[in-house]
Structure formats: C-alpha cells, structure tokens
Scaffold this motif. Sequence first.
Motif, PDB file in Angstrom:
ATOM      1  N   ARG A 131     -53.883 -16.703  79.579  1.00 11.55           N
ATOM      2  CA  ARG A 131     -54.770 -15.544  79.762  1.00 11.55           C
ATOM      3  C   ARG A 131     -56.039 -15.957  80.510  1.00 11.55           C
ATOM      4  NH1 ARG A 131     -55.126 -14.362  74.903  1.00 11.55           N
ATOM      5  NH2 ARG A 131     -53.368 -12.928  74.780  1.00 11.55           N
ATOM      6  N   TYR A 132     -56.592 -17.113  80.169  1.00 10.71           N
ATOM      7  CA  TYR A 132     -57.800 -17.607  80.843  1.00 10.71           C
ATOM      8  C   TYR A 132     -57.515 -17.911  82.320  1.00 10.71           C
ATOM      9  CZ  TYR A 132     -61.519 -20.849  82.193  1.00 10.71           C
ATOM     10  OH  TYR A 132     -62.545 -21.472  82.856  1.00 10.71           O
ATOM     11  N   LEU A 133     -56.369 -18.550  82.593  1.00  8.89           N
ATOM     12  CA  LEU A 133     -56.025 -18.896  83.970  1.00  8.89           C
ATOM     13  C   LEU A 133     -55.793 -17.646  84.818  1.00  8.89           C
ATOM     14  CD1 LEU A 133     -53.571 -21.915  83.422  1.00  8.89           C
ATOM     15  CD2 LEU A 133     -55.982 -21.993  84.066  1.00  8.89           C
ATOM     16  N   GLU A 135     -57.125 -14.678  84.368  1.00  7.33           N
ATOM     17  CA  GLU A 135     -58.398 -13.976  84.580  1.00  7.33           C
ATOM     18  C   GLU A 135     -59.275 -14.682  85.617  1.00  7.33           C
ATOM     19  OE1 GLU A 135     -60.120 -13.790  80.732  1.00  7.33           O
ATOM     20  OE2 GLU A 135     -58.787 -12.183  80.007  1.00  7.33           O
ATOM     21  N   ASN A 136     -59.186 -16.005  85.701  1.00 10.05           N
ATOM     22  CA  ASN A 136     -60.106 -16.750  86.562  1.00 10.05           C
ATOM     23  C   ASN A 136     -59.484 -17.229  87.873  1.00 10.05           C
ATOM     24  OD1 ASN A 136     -62.778 -17.394  84.879  1.00 10.05           O
ATOM     25  ND2 ASN A 136     -61.034 -17.457  83.464  1.00 10.05           N
ATOM     26  N   TYR A 137     -58.157 -17.400  87.910  1.00  8.99           N
ATOM     27  CA  TYR A 137     -57.532 -17.949  89.112  1.00  8.99           C
ATOM     28  C   TYR A 137     -56.431 -17.057  89.679  1.00  8.99           C
ATOM     29  CZ  TYR A 137     -59.940 -22.146  87.508  1.00  8.99           C
ATOM     30  OH  TYR A 137     -60.904 -23.034  87.096  1.00  8.99           O
ATOM     31  N   ALA A 142     -52.665 -19.535  88.540  1.00  9.33           N
ATOM     32  CA  ALA A 142     -52.185 -19.868  87.197  1.00  9.33           C
ATOM     33  C   ALA A 142     -50.867 -20.629  87.261  1.00  9.33           C
ATOM     34  CB  ALA A 142     -52.022 -18.593  86.362  1.00  9.33           C
TER      35      ALA A 142
END
Length: 465
Positions: A131-133, A135-137, A142
Amino acid sequence: MLSLFSLLYGDALEAMGHRTQGAAVVLSTMLFVTNFGGPIAGAIVKLSSPRIVALIGACSCTTGIFLSGFSTNIWHLTFTYGVLLGLGLGFIQNSSFVAINSYFKLRKSQAVGLANVGTGVGQTLMPHLVRYLLENYGFQGACLLLSSLSLHGICGCLLIHPVEWHMKKVEEEVTVEEKLQLLEEKHKNIVIRKDSKILSEITANGERRGTESSLNENVKELNLVKTSVSDVNDINDKSAPEPTQKKGWLKKLYDLFDISLLSSPRFLNIIIGTALSVTSIQNFSMLFPFFLQKVAGLDKQHTAFCMSAIASADICGRLILPVFQDKYRIKARWMLILTSVWLIITRQILAYQTRFEVLILMSCLYGFGRSMVIVARNIAISEQCRVEQVPAAVGLGMLTMGLIVPPAGYFLGWIRDYTGSYVVCITAQNLFLVVLLVMWLPDMLLLWIAEKKSQKKNAEQMQMS
C-alpha cells in the motif's frame, strides 16, 4: 504474492478493462502452473540439487514480478504473473521442502513449521508495504521495488547447502570392516560369490561339494557383521560383471518422475487426501471475508481484525503444534486427521455466529488448526517414500492438487450461488475433510494394528533368544 494480487494488480486490471473475470484468469493460471511445475521441479532436483532448483525458482519469480510492472494487457499479465511467477513458486515450494527433509529426521516437523512462519509473517506485513509503495511510487514503481526484494531470495537459496557438505564420517565403519576381515580369515575355507551362493568347502582331505545346510552357522556369523553377502568381493576374482541393458527414453522418464509411486494405493490415498485438505482451507479463506461482511454484518475494519486473528493464530500454530508432534512422535497423517476434526467442528460452529467477540475467538481457533495442514501435508507424503523419492513424491502431490483444487473450487462456488447460503457452502467445505477422514482412518488403523503385531513378535523373539 498470491494474497497481494488484488491489492497490487486490482487497479491495473481495471485500467486494462478487466475486473473479476480477468483476475480469475490470471490467478487460475498461476495456481495451475505452480502445481504442475511441482513434478518438473522434482525431476530437476534428482538431476541436480534442491539448491539449483531454488535458484531457478527465485530468478523466475523476480523476472515475473519485474516484467508484470510493464503489463499493458491481460495476456501480458497472465504470462508474467501467471506463468513466470507461478513456475518460480512451484520450484521454490518443492526444493525448499526437499532441502529441509534432507537436513532433519527427529525434528523435521519443527523445522518445516519454522520455515513456514516466515510466510505467515510476510502475509501479515507485506500488504502495508505494498500500500505504501503504490501510494508513493505508483504501480510500475511498486512492481520494480518488489522484484528487487525478491532478488534477496537468491541469497537465501545460496544458503541451501547440499547436506553432504556437512555430514560427519562414521568411525564405526572401520570396526565393521575389521570384524569382517577377521571372520573371513576365520572362515577362509568358505568360497563366496557375489550372488551370495556358497560354491564349495575346502577341507584338509581335498575339495568336495558342500551344501547350504552344512555351512549355515558360518554364514549366520558372517551376516551378523554385514547384512548382505553380495558386497563381499569374490575371493578368487572369477566372477564377471553382468552386462547392463540400455534404458529407453520412456523408461528414463518413468524413473526420473518416479511414476512407480502411483502404483501404491496408500500413496494415492495420501496425495488425494492432502489435496482435499488444501482445497477445503483455500476455499474457506476466499469465502470467509464475504461471510463476515454479508452474513455477520461486519464492516471492513472488523473484518480485517478477524483476518488478522486467523493470521496471528496460524503463526502461533506453526510454532507450537510441531513441537507437540515431535515430542510425542506423532505421524503427520495422524496430525492431519486430528486437525481435520478440529477444523470441521470449529468452522461448523463459526458458520452460525454473528457476534464480533465470538467470531474473533473462533477465528483464532480456526487459524491455529489450519497451520498444521500447511506444515504436515508434505511431511505426510514424504513419510510414505524413500529419501531419494521425496522430490518426485512432493511433485506428484502438487500435481494432484492442481487436478483437484480448480474443479472443486468451481463446484463449491456453484453450491454457494445455487443455494444462496454461506452456511451450506461452509458445510460442503467441511464434507471434503469428512471424505479425508473416511479415506485415511481405516488405513491408519490397519497400520497401527500391523505395528503392534510386529512389536509383539519382536518382543517374543527377544525373550526366546
């Protein structure tokens, strides 16, 4: 990667114009290739080593995840995620168990349990990372970062040393050879050939024919040191080696994949039973979130709590139950039988619950029991064959799952759609475990009775001697 599919590739599939049906195609391909790659992995293990097969699997997984980030249509994703990743996972599953099986004898169940704990922890933590990857990449970034994480699997595979590198020399072999030499010197008048037939006995009066009965005591004494006389060299060096027949390619394939295992009814019983247990728990895992939301009326947050409770209890079970099994020397098939009874009772009670507190408790009980199916299934298969047959046996077990899981999954889905009842569907899943009990219990009881008779016979022989 199986549990992360919807989270990682869901938006990409929608952008390609596919939803549930497209996801089903990709996932079905991946499961099919994973299970059917098992026999291929088993054959390569026999030709090389578990280390080589694990390295091939890790590279295939990494390549599949990397290339899936560039997918522009459903067929590209089917090839990268379904074929490359699926083949890599099949190779890793087979080779990692074969390696552990060669390392351990007394505490094999604990070793397999500890190895599977990593998978449970990964399933708990990786969704947050993905989820973090995303949202940011983004999707492509990801996939690239996840493929870089997958590269660490190559370093892990390099740690799978061949067990021969760490084996110790047995000093007792020297003593055995000395005793054998002394006995041969003592009974040097016995001439032995490689086919273990006594030829003649030389006496002081000259040569004369001897019979097996007249030399029975001498042969018994020799057999105390070496169980087979076939390994003793011909004293007169007169026997010639038998000519070897060339094998045809069909015979080579037959031996390579150990197809002879399928001639054993007990082995067939085991691989079918393990496939039924895996089918039951996989389908329940897919159905359970829908049951919690549509029958129990839970929101997504409370549903996530129940799923986390299953995962946490599963990890605890993988650590605790194998210790119990090894301590009391319980066979893997008995553990699966006891676990099946546990799961049938737990899931049948859970199907009628709607209170959140009770659902959390039943989820923990279910997860704790489910862990033993994951740990013991391959051990149950390996107990029925020789060490050199384990790679092929595990591969044939995976092949059986590939044949049973898809049609059984479609059948259970049809029951849910036809009846409109989640309770009926859960009951049908439990019936798969009932079939396992019906198949295994009579066989295990026969083995138990035969073992008791053998112990009694051995005790009587010891008393007589």
